[in-house]
Design a protein around this motif. Structure first.
Motif, short mmCIF file in Angstrom:
data_model
loop_
_atom_site.label_atom_id
_atom_site.label_comp_id
_atom_site.label_asym_id
_atom_site.label_seq_id
_atom_site.Cartn_x
_atom_site.Cartn_y
_atom_site.Cartn_z
N UNK A 176 44.40 -28.92 72.83
CA UNK A 176 43.75 -28.94 74.14
C UNK A 176 42.26 -29.12 73.91
N UNK A 177 41.67 -30.16 74.48
CA UNK A 177 40.24 -30.36 74.36
C UNK A 177 39.51 -29.48 75.37
N UNK A 178 38.51 -28.78 74.88
CA UNK A 178 37.77 -27.84 75.71
C UNK A 178 36.47 -28.48 76.19
N UNK A 179 35.96 -27.96 77.28
CA UNK A 179 34.69 -28.46 77.81
C UNK A 179 33.95 -27.31 78.46
N UNK A 180 32.82 -26.95 77.88
CA UNK A 180 32.00 -25.89 78.46
C UNK A 180 32.59 -24.51 78.37
N UNK A 181 33.53 -24.29 77.44
CA UNK A 181 34.18 -22.99 77.30
C UNK A 181 33.94 -22.38 75.93
N UNK A 182 32.89 -22.83 75.24
CA UNK A 182 32.54 -22.22 73.95
C UNK A 182 33.33 -22.74 72.78
N UNK A 183 34.12 -23.78 72.96
CA UNK A 183 34.89 -24.36 71.86
C UNK A 183 35.07 -25.85 72.11
N UNK A 184 35.09 -26.63 71.04
CA UNK A 184 35.33 -28.07 71.15
C UNK A 184 36.81 -28.39 71.28
N UNK A 185 37.63 -27.52 70.68
CA UNK A 185 39.05 -27.81 70.59
C UNK A 185 39.85 -26.52 70.53
N UNK A 186 41.04 -26.56 71.13
CA UNK A 186 41.95 -25.41 71.07
C UNK A 186 43.31 -25.91 70.60
N UNK A 187 43.88 -25.22 69.62
CA UNK A 187 45.22 -25.54 69.13
C UNK A 187 46.13 -24.38 69.49
N UNK A 188 47.16 -24.66 70.27
CA UNK A 188 48.09 -23.61 70.71
C UNK A 188 49.45 -23.87 70.09
N UNK A 189 49.98 -22.87 69.37
CA UNK A 189 51.25 -23.00 68.68
C UNK A 189 52.37 -22.30 69.45
N UNK A 190 53.55 -22.90 69.39
CA UNK A 190 54.72 -22.27 70.02
C UNK A 190 55.13 -21.01 69.28
N UNK A 191 54.58 -20.80 68.07
CA UNK A 191 54.88 -19.59 67.31
C UNK A 191 54.18 -18.36 67.90
N UNK A 192 53.14 -18.59 68.71
CA UNK A 192 52.48 -17.46 69.36
C UNK A 192 51.05 -17.22 68.94
N UNK A 193 50.38 -18.20 68.32
CA UNK A 193 48.98 -18.02 67.96
C UNK A 193 48.13 -19.15 68.52
N UNK A 194 46.82 -18.92 68.53
CA UNK A 194 45.86 -19.91 69.01
C UNK A 194 44.76 -20.07 67.98
N UNK A 195 44.32 -21.29 67.73
CA UNK A 195 43.16 -21.59 66.89
C UNK A 195 42.14 -22.35 67.73
N UNK A 196 40.89 -21.89 67.72
CA UNK A 196 39.84 -22.64 68.40
C UNK A 196 38.83 -23.14 67.37
N UNK A 197 38.24 -24.29 67.66
CA UNK A 197 37.27 -24.90 66.75
C UNK A 197 36.00 -25.22 67.54
N UNK A 198 34.88 -24.79 67.00
CA UNK A 198 33.59 -25.06 67.64
C UNK A 198 32.62 -25.57 66.58
#
Length: 350
Positions: free
Chosen positions: A53-75
Motif C-alpha cells: 500500500x503506497x502511503x501519502x502524508x501518513x509518515x511512511x512512503x510504503x506499507x506492506x501488509x501480510x496475511x500472516x498478521x504483521x505490517x512493515x512500513x518504510x520511510x
C-alpha cells in the motif's frame, strides 16, 4: 551438551554437561516465491502473500501488509550531513515512547552492518503490539523500517522481517557488483552471517536478551549459566557461546568491578588450561570494542588447540555482571567468529 565448560566454575575441567536435549526450535517453512519492489534507489523483496500500500502524508512512503498478521512500513528522508543514528533514535523516542504514546517500553537495542554501514535495530512494546524499528543511514538518505506484530505472534513472525532486511539492496551496489571469484574447495571461508540466521532469545532467569543462530541449540547449564551451540553430530558441535551471571566483587581504589573480574578471569585461564597464550586484549571484530572489556586466548584442551573470546558485560543493577564467552577449536574460530560477533552485538542486559 558441548565439549567444553566455561571458566569461573570451580573444578569445571572435564565436567560433563547435561545430555538432555533442549526443545527443538520450530522450523520456519520455506517462503513462497518473492516479488521485487523498487523504492527510489532501494530494492527489496516481499512475499506474494503480502499486499503493498503506497502511503501519502501518513509518515511512511510504503506499507506492506501480510496475511500472516504483521505490517512493515518504510520511510525515507533526506538528512543534513553529519546527522547520526543516535539523533534519529532520540527523535523517535521523543515522538513515540512514553505514557499515552505508541510505545510503553523500550525492550532491546543492537547494532549490525548493512552494506558496510551500521544500522540500529530497536525493540519496543506497545499496548497491543511488539514493534521492531530499523534505522539506517546511507549517504544523505535516512531509512526507517518498522515491523508490527501482536505480542503473541511477534517471535514467530519476526523472522520474516529478518529475511526482508537481508534482501534490501541499493541500486548503486547492484550496478557495481562484480562476479564472485571462485575459491579452492580446500579453503575454509568465514560464514556470511545474516539477521535471518538468528533467533531472538530472552533469558528471564539471568536477565538478558540475545539473538542466536537458528540452527543452534540452547541449554541451561545451571541457574546462573546458559550455553548456545551447534547441534550434536554437526560440524559446529564444538563451537558455542556461553553466558554466565556473576556477582560483582567489591571495589577498592580506582579499579572497577569489571577490571577485577577480568583480572581474576585471566588468572583462572592460566590455571585451568595448558599452553595458554593471549592473542588479543580488547575488541575482537566487534562494534562493541570500546564498550566491553575483552580478551582472546589460545590454549590446549585434551591435546587440541582451542581459542576463546571473553567479554565482561556490566548489568544496570551493578550488583551482577555477565561473562560472555565464544569458544571454538582454533581451526574453526575465524569461520564462525562473525556469528559470535553478531550475538555479542545483540546482547542487551536487563
Amino acid at each position: 551438551m558441548w565439549m567444553l565448560c566455561a571458566l569461573l566454575t570451580a573444578g569445571c575441567a572435564g565436567q560433563t554437561l547435561s545430555t538432555s536435549t533442549p526443545e527443538a526450535t520450530p522450523k520456519v517453512k520455506s517462503q513462497k516465491k518473492s516479488q521485487v519492489f523498487d523504492l527510489g534507489n532501494l530494492t527489496f523483496e516481499i512475499p506474494k502473500s503480502s499486499e503493498i500500500v503506497k502511503m501519502s502524508g501518513e509518515g511512511a512512503d510504503l506499507l506492506i501488509q501480510s496475511s500472516k498478521g504483521y505490517v512493515i512500513t518504510i520511510d525515507s528522508q533526506n538528512i543534513p550531513e553529519g546527522r547520526t543514528l543516535e539523533e534519529l533514535e532520540q527523535e523517535l523516542d521523543r515522538k513515540f515512547l512514553g505514557p499515552g504514546k505508541r510505545w510503553e517500553q523500550k525492550l532491546a537495542y543492537r547494532t549490525f552492518p548493512i552494506h558496510s554501514s551500521s544500522a540500529f535495530d530497536l525493540l519496543y512494546k506497545g499496548p497491543h503490539t511488539t514493534d521492531r524499528v530499523l534505522l539506517w543511514i546511507k549517504g544523505s538518505q535516512a531509512y526507517t523500517f518498522m515491523f508490527f506484530a501482536s505480542h503473541e505472534s511477534f517471535e514467530r513472525l519476526t523472522i520474516d522481517f529478518d529475511r526482508f532486511v537481508d534482501n534490501i539492496r541499493l541500486m548503486e551496489i547492484i550496478e557495481a557488483r562484480k562476479p564472485v571469484q571462485k575459491t579452492s574447495k580446500q579453503t575454509s571461508r568465514p560464514h556470511s552471517e545474516k539477521l535471518s540466521q538468528l533467533l531472538p532469545h530472552t533469558e528471564k532467569d539471568l536477565g538478558f536478551f540475545m539473538s542466536y543462530p537458528n540452527n543452534w541449540d540452547v541449554a541451561k547449564v545451571k541457574q546462573t549459566e546458559i550455553e548456545f551451540g551447534g547441534k550434536k553430530g554437526s560440524r559446529e558441535f564444538p563451537v558455542f557461546v556461553d553466558v554466565q551471571s556473576v556477582v560483582s566483587p567489591p571495589t577498592f581504589g580506582e579499579q572497577s568491578s569489571v577490571e577485577l573480574v577480568m583480572s581474576d578471569l585471566t588468572k583462572q585461564i592460566h590455571n585451568s588450561w595448558q599452553k595458554v597464550s593471549i592473542v588479543k586484549r580488547g575488541g575482537n571484530n566487534s562494534q562493541l570494542a570500546d564498550k566491553y572489556k575483552q580478551i582472546t586466548v589460545n590454549f590446549l584442551y585434551k591435546g587440541e588447540a582451542y581459542r576463546q573470546w571473553f567479554a565482561i558485560i556490566p548489568r544496570p543493577s551493578r550488583t551482577t555482571l555477565y561473562v560472555w564467552t565464544y569458544t571454538a577449536p582454533e581451526k574453526l574460530f575465524s569461520e564462525f567468529e562473525g556469528r559470535a560477533a553478531l550475538m555479542l552485538s545483540s546482547f542487551v542486559p536487563q
